[in-house]
Design a protein around this motif. Structure first.
Motif, PDB file in Angstrom:
ATOM      1  N   ASP A  95      45.857  63.501  47.472  1.00 31.95           N
ATOM      2  CA  ASP A  95      46.372  62.225  47.975  1.00 31.95           C
ATOM      3  C   ASP A  95      47.469  61.640  47.104  1.00 31.95           C
ATOM      4  OD1 ASP A  95      44.777  62.243  50.168  1.00 31.95           O
ATOM      5  OD2 ASP A  95      43.305  60.789  49.412  1.00 31.95           O
ATOM      6  N   ARG A  96      47.395  61.915  45.790  1.00 32.89           N
ATOM      7  CA  ARG A  96      48.378  61.316  44.881  1.00 32.89           C
ATOM      8  C   ARG A  96      48.765  62.326  43.804  1.00 32.89           C
ATOM      9  NH1 ARG A  96      46.441  56.036  42.085  1.00 32.89           N
ATOM     10  NH2 ARG A  96      44.393  57.048  42.136  1.00 32.89           N
ATOM     11  N   GLU A 148      53.903  56.985  40.610  1.00 28.71           N
ATOM     12  CA  GLU A 148      53.024  57.869  41.372  1.00 28.71           C
ATOM     13  C   GLU A 148      53.642  58.172  42.722  1.00 28.71           C
ATOM     14  OE1 GLU A 148      49.267  55.947  41.865  1.00 28.71           O
ATOM     15  OE2 GLU A 148      50.062  54.368  43.181  1.00 28.71           O
ATOM     16  N   TYR A 150      52.469  59.175  46.442  1.00 28.78           N
ATOM     17  CA  TYR A 150      51.231  59.065  47.216  1.00 28.78           C
ATOM     18  C   TYR A 150      51.527  59.299  48.690  1.00 28.78           C
ATOM     19  CZ  TYR A 150      52.824  54.282  48.257  1.00 28.78           C
ATOM     20  OH  TYR A 150      53.569  53.177  48.657  1.00 28.78           O
ATOM     21  N   TRP A 156      55.157  60.814  52.463  1.00 30.76           N
ATOM     22  CA  TRP A 156      55.059  60.584  51.032  1.00 30.76           C
ATOM     23  C   TRP A 156      55.935  59.413  50.618  1.00 30.76           C
ATOM     24  CZ3 TRP A 156      51.753  62.869  47.658  1.00 30.76           C
ATOM     25  CH2 TRP A 156      51.044  63.994  48.098  1.00 30.76           C
TER      26      TRP A 156
END
Length: 351
Positions: A95-96, A148, A150, A156
């Motif tokens: 997810d990240r 980050e 994500y 994205w």
């Protein structure tokens, strides 16, 4: 166009792969900085320690996230450390992707011109960055999350974070589920806490070794291969047994026990010896019959005046045994001629 971002801002990323570059000034005596990336699942933790990509583990097992070698600008004024990520090919459980940095030899306060730049990985050298985030807070931290990447609704995005960790890279990695062992804590006890090892204890003396060897000279040692005798001899086995403690070695062994005989067993009856005939007399035939019983007819007495036909011999000493094989039927013997006196001489004729 480059997006200059503030702390907490985010933008969409219309590209399939990005190149995140951590850049700072090459100031003499400043701490060294290292870039890293962590691949997180839905729970905000890594799936395993392999999801931590940094200088000691520069490539993810999938090959989609990589740490590149550190470089210095042509004029020598800046240093860069880079991480690449192919976002469009990452597994759905990721997810990240956290973009982090750590300093060695001091805190980030002594690092000048620190910033994070995000580039399109497919663009060539000299292309402008997609986003740029400057971190000039100057906190006394040795690790931080710069930004980050994500996933949101299948697309994205990038967010500028700038969160520092006073516990350094170990605290940052542990916060995201990485198992880190402190090199200073080996878990071993100091050498003084263990009692010194003394000399090995001598084995207890065997009381049997003080006695002389009771075995006869020339007898093989136990365990050696020897041919067993044809008939077991209990007396030799008794001599081979070691003498008990307290008995001199030269004491002869006790005599063997006599064979045991069952008590009250009468002796077996024996047949009387056969009666042998006297010297010079033929053996007597057993008596046939007795008082009150019929007598067997006696054999006729042969007349020696006439020749008698003798029975064939049945073999004897010096003679071959009779032929027991069946013989062909012989023709009947001719009838004996009638006996007549031979002719008389003149002295016996009547006158």
């Amino acid at each position: 166009m480059t997006h200059v971002m503030a702390k907490g801002a985010n933008i969409a990323l219309p590209v399939a792969a990005v190149r995140a570059v951590l850049r700072w000034s090459a100031t003499p005596g400043a701490p060294d900085v290292d870039a890293s990336a962590l691949l997180l699942g839905p729970g905000g933790k890594v799936g395993s320690d392999a999801d931590f990509v940094f200088y000691n583990q520069p490539r993810h097992p999938s090959g989609l996230v990589r740490h590149l070698p550190k470089q210095q600008s042509a004029d020598g004024t800046e240093i860069t450390d880079t991480v690449e990520a192919e976002l469009g090919k990452l597994s759905a459980h990721v997810d990240r992707v956290v973009l982090a940095g750590s300093s060695e030899g001091g805190s980030f306060r002594a690092v000048g011109g620190l910033r994070l730049q995000l580039f399109d990985a497919a663009a060539g050298e000299g292309a402008p960055p997609l986003a740029e985030f400057a971190m000039a807070d100057g906190d006394e931290v040795t690790a931080l999350v710069a930004g980050e990447l994500y996933r949101r609704a299948g697309a994205w995005k990038f967010r500028a974070v700038g969160q520092g960790y006073a516990s350094g890279l170990i605290g940052l990695a542990t916060d995201f589920g990485i198992t880190v062992e402190d090199e200073g804590d080996t878990g071993a006890q100091p050498a003084q806490s263990q009692p010194p090892a003394g000399p090995p204890a001598a084995p207890a003396a065997d009381p049997r070794t003080a006695l002389p060897d009771p075995r006869p000279a020339g007898r093989p040692e136990p365990g050696t291969f020897t041919l067993a005798p044809a008939v077991p001899q209990p007396q030799a086995a008794a001599q081979a047994a070691p003498a008990p403690a307290g008995v001199p070695a030269n004491t002869p062994p006790p005599p063997p026990n006599p064979p045991t005989v069952p008590p009250n067993v009468p002796p077996a009856p024996t047949a009387p010896p056969a009666r042998q005939p006297g010297y010079g007399y033929p053996p007597q035939a057993p008596q046939q019959g007795g008082y009150g019983y019929p007598q067997q007819p006696a054999a006729p007495t042969p007349d020696y005046r006439y020749p008698q036909q003798q029975a064939p011999q049945q073999g004897g000493y010096g003679y071959p045994p009779p032929n027991t094989a069946p013989q062909a039927q012989q023709p009947p013997a001719p009838a004996a001629e009638e006996f007549a006196l031979p002719p008389q001489g003149p002295q016996f004729q009547p006158r």
